[in-house]
Design an enzyme around this catalytic site. Structure first.
Site, short mmCIF file in Angstrom:
data_model
loop_
_atom_site.label_atom_id
_atom_site.label_comp_id
_atom_site.label_asym_id
_atom_site.label_seq_id
_atom_site.Cartn_x
_atom_site.Cartn_y
_atom_site.Cartn_z
N ASP A 46 0.84 -1.19 0.00
CA ASP A 46 0.00 0.00 0.00
C ASP A 46 0.88 1.24 0.00
O ASP A 46 2.10 1.14 0.18
CB ASP A 46 -0.93 0.02 1.23
CG ASP A 46 -0.19 -0.37 2.50
OD1 ASP A 46 1.02 -0.07 2.61
OD2 ASP A 46 -0.81 -0.98 3.39
N ASP A 48 1.43 4.78 1.84
CA ASP A 48 1.06 5.68 2.92
C ASP A 48 1.56 7.08 2.59
O ASP A 48 2.63 7.25 2.02
CB ASP A 48 1.67 5.20 4.25
CG ASP A 48 1.11 3.84 4.65
OD1 ASP A 48 -0.08 3.59 4.39
OD2 ASP A 48 1.87 3.03 5.20
N ASP A 133 10.80 4.09 12.82
CA ASP A 133 11.58 3.02 13.46
C ASP A 133 12.96 2.79 12.86
O ASP A 133 13.97 2.84 13.56
CB ASP A 133 10.76 1.71 13.53
CG ASP A 133 10.06 1.35 12.23
OD1 ASP A 133 10.32 2.01 11.21
OD2 ASP A 133 9.26 0.39 12.24
P1 ATP Z 1 4.42 -3.02 5.36
O1 ATP Z 1 4.92 -3.31 4.00
O2 ATP Z 1 4.36 -4.23 6.24
O3 ATP Z 1 3.17 -2.20 5.40
P2 ATP Z 1 5.56 -0.66 6.51
O4 ATP Z 1 6.98 -0.30 6.85
O5 ATP Z 1 4.85 0.21 5.54
O6 ATP Z 1 5.59 -2.16 6.02
P3 ATP Z 1 3.46 0.00 8.35
O7 ATP Z 1 3.01 -0.74 9.55
O8 ATP Z 1 2.52 0.20 7.23
O9 ATP Z 1 4.77 -0.77 7.85
O10 ATP Z 1 4.02 1.40 8.85
C1 ATP Z 1 4.25 2.49 7.98
C2 ATP Z 1 5.48 3.30 8.45
O11 ATP Z 1 5.23 3.84 9.75
C3 ATP Z 1 6.74 2.49 8.61
O12 ATP Z 1 7.44 2.36 7.38
C4 ATP Z 1 7.52 3.30 9.64
O13 ATP Z 1 8.16 4.40 9.05
C5 ATP Z 1 6.41 3.83 10.54
N1 ATP Z 1 6.16 2.94 11.69
C6 ATP Z 1 5.29 1.91 11.77
N2 ATP Z 1 5.32 1.34 12.97
C7 ATP Z 1 6.21 2.03 13.70
C8 ATP Z 1 6.68 1.96 15.04
N3 ATP Z 1 6.23 1.01 15.85
N4 ATP Z 1 7.60 2.86 15.45
C9 ATP Z 1 8.05 3.83 14.63
N5 ATP Z 1 7.67 3.95 13.35
C10 ATP Z 1 6.76 3.08 12.89
MG MG Z 2 2.70 0.02 5.04
#
Ligand code: ATP
Ligand code: MG
Length: 412
Positions: A46, A48, A133
Site C-alpha cells: 500500500d 502511505d 523506526d
Molecule cells: P508493510 O509493507 O508491512 O506495510 P511498513 O513499513 O509500511 O511495512 P506500516 O506498519 O505500514 O509498515 O508502517 C508504515 C510506516 O510507519 C513504517 O514504514 C515506519 O516508518 C512507521 N512505523 C510503523 N510502525 C512504527 C513503530 N512502531 N515505530 C516507529 N515507526 C513506525
Molecule cells: Mg505500510
C-alpha cells in the site's frame, strides 16, 4: 539530509492525493514501506502518505465524503481516491510532553520508563522522520518532482546493502515501543536483511519487553504475519533470535519437533501457492495450519496423520485454535473460520466420498480443500489424487491472481 532524484512508479491515486495536498499549499510525501519496496524492486502492499496538513485540513481538501478521520491513539485520515483507500497522516513529533506529564502524575507508573503510550503531537517532516523506526522505513518521496528525501542519510544505502538500523538510540527506541523489535525481525525474514550490530545488541537485551507491548498491537502484528507470504520465515527468524518464546510461546515450546517441522512445511507450501496466484491469502488457512500439529499431538498422532474423521473434536478444535497462538486473541471471525475448516478437513483427506455432495456445499469447503491439497503436497509430494476426488470450487472471495513473485527462497 541526502536528496536523490529518481522516477519511482507510484500508484496514480497516491500521486493524485499528494499533488492535491501540495496544490493546497501543504507539504506531502509518499512515505515508509512503499518507498522501501519500490527501491527493492518489489510491489508495495500500500502507499502511505504524510503531510503537513492536520487531519481536519486533509478533510477540508478532499471533502467529508472522501476523507474520514479515524484513530484515537494515532489520528489519521482515510482518503478515498477513485474508490481506492489511502492512509494520510500528519507529520508527528517524537512524543514526550504529554507523556512526561502523565508519568509525573503516576498514571503510567507500572510501565517501562520510555514506553510510548500516545503519539499525537504534530510536527515537521524532519521531526516525523526521527520518530520512525528504521532508516529503511524513513524515506520520503515527492512523486511530483521525483525527489527522495533521506533525512537520516542512511536510508537509501541501508536499503541497497540490506541493513536494519534503528533511528537514534536502539535501546531507547525498543524500550519506547517493543513492537519495533518484531518489526526489525520481520524485515530480516521478508527481505533477508541483516541487523546492524548496535541495533542487534539492543534487540537481544530488550527482547523480553515484547511482553509489555499492547496486546492489541501484538495481535495485529500476528495477523499481518499470517496474512503475509513469509509466515514460515518469520517464525524461523523469531526463533533464531530468541523472540519466539516471548511472542508465540506455545510454538516455541515445541520447536524442533516433527510436528512443528510439518507445520512449517505446510505454511511454506501455502505461501508459495499464494505467491503463485493460486488463491488469495487467507489468515484462516494459516491459522488452521498452525493449529494442526497441536491437534495431532492431543490425539497422539504422528506429524501429518491428522485425526480420526469420526472423532468428536469440536470442543478440542476450538481450544487448540485459541491455544496455539496464545496469548494473542485472534479476531473471532478468523478463529471460527479456522475451526470450521478443521472440523471437515479429515473428512476430505480420508475421503468421505459418500458425503461428497454435502461436503462440497459446506462454506468452508474451498479452504479445507486447499489445506487438503497442501497436506497432500507435503506428505505425499503430490496432490493430484486428492484433487481428482475434491475439485476446486471457485469462490470470488477466495480465488484470485496475486502475482508478486518474491517468495522464492526454499525452506531448507
Ligand atoms: P508493510 O509493507 O508491512 O506495510 P511498513 O513499513 O509500511 O511495512 P506500516 O506498519 O505500514 O509498515 O508502517 C508504515 C510506516 O510507519 C513504517 O514504514 C515506519 O516508518 C512507521 N512505523 C510503523 N510502525 C512504527 C513503530 N512502531 N515505530 C516507529 N515507526 C513506525
Ligand atoms: Mg505500510
Amino acid at each position: 539530509m541526502k536528496k536523490t532524484q529518481l522516477n519511482l512508479s507510484v500508484s496514480r491515486n497516491a500521486y493524485e492525493i499528494v499533488s492535491q495536498l501540495q496544490d493546497n499549499g501543504y507539504e506531502a510525501y509518499i512515505v515508509g514501506g512503499a518507498i522501501r519496496d519500490l527501491l527493492l524492486g518489489r510491489t508495495p502492499k500500500d502507499f502511505d502518505i504524510s503531510t503537513s496538513a492536520t487531519p481536519e485540513e486533509v478533510r477540508g481538501v478532499f471533502g467529508r465524503r472522501h476523507a474520514r478521520i479515524i484513530g484515537k491513539r494515532f489520528r489519521l485520515v482515510h482518503v478515498y481516491m477513485n474508490g481506492e483507500l489511502f492512509e494520510v497522516s500528519t507529520f508527528r513529533q517524537a512524543p514526550d510532553a504529554e507523556e512526561q506529564e502523565n508519568r509525573k502524575q503516576g498514571k503510567l507508573a507500572d510501565l517501562p520508563e520510555h514506553l510510548i503510550v500516545s503519539d499525537n503531537s504534530f510536527g515537521s517532516a524532519e521531526e516525523d522522520v526521527w520518530r520512525r523506526d528504521f532508516t529503511v522505513n524513513a524515506l520520503f518521496y515527492n512523486p511530483v518532482n521525483c525527489e527522495i528525501l533521506d533525512y537520516t542519510e542512511y536510508g537509501v544505502d541501508d536499503i541497497n546493502n540490506g541493513i536494519v538500523r534503528a533511528i537514534g538510540n536502539p535501546t531507547l527506541r525498543f524500550e519506547e515501543d517493543p513492537v519495533r523489535m518484531l518489526r526489525a525481525l520481520k524485515l530480516v525474514a521478508q527481505y533477508d536483511f541483516t541487523v546492524e550490530s548496535e541495533t542487534e545488541n539492543a534487540l537481544f537485551q530488550q527482547m523480553h519487553l515484547i511482553q509489555c507491548a499492547a496486546p492489541s498491537r501484538l495481535s495485529l502484528e500476528l495477523e499481518k504475519i499470517l496474512q503475509s507470504i513469509y509466515s514460515d520465515r518469520h517464525f524461523e527468524v523469531f526463533h533464531d533470535y530468541g523472540l519466539l518464546k516471548y511472542f508465540l510461546p506455545e510454538i516455541d515450546a515445541h520447536w524442533g519437533s516433527g510436528h512443528i517441522e510439518y507445520m512449517l512445511d505446510m505454511l511454506y507450501e501455502r505461501n508459495c501457492r499464494v505467491d503463485e496466484g493460486e488463491y488469495r491469502s487467507s489468515i484462516s488457512i494459516a491459522l488452521a495450519i498452525i493449529a494442526i500439529p497441536f491437534l495431532e499431538r492431543a490425539y497422539g498422532r504422528e506429524p501429518g496423520q491428522l485425526w480420526d474423521k469420526d472423532q468428536d473434536t469440536n470442543d478440542l478444535i476450538s481450544e487448540v485454535v485459541s491455544g496455539a497462538t496464545a496469548p494473542h486473541n485472534m479476531m473471532v471471525r478468523m478463529r471460527m473460520s479456522a475451526e470450521k475448516i478443521l472440523q471437515i478437513l479429515p473428512e476430505l483427506v480420508f475421503g468421505a466420498v459418500s458425503k461428497r455432495h454435502q461436503l462440497m456445499q459446506n462454506r468452508s469447503y474451498p479452504h479445507a480443500r486447499e489445506i487438503g491439497v497442501i497436506h497432500s503436497c507435503v506428505t505425499r509430494k503430490s496432490s493430484s489424487e486428492f484433487e481428482a476426488v475434491w475439485p476446486f470450487r471457485s469462490e470470488a472471495a477466495f480465488s484470485g491472481r496475486n502475482r508478486n513473485s518474491s517468495h522464492k527462497k526454499k525452506r531448507q
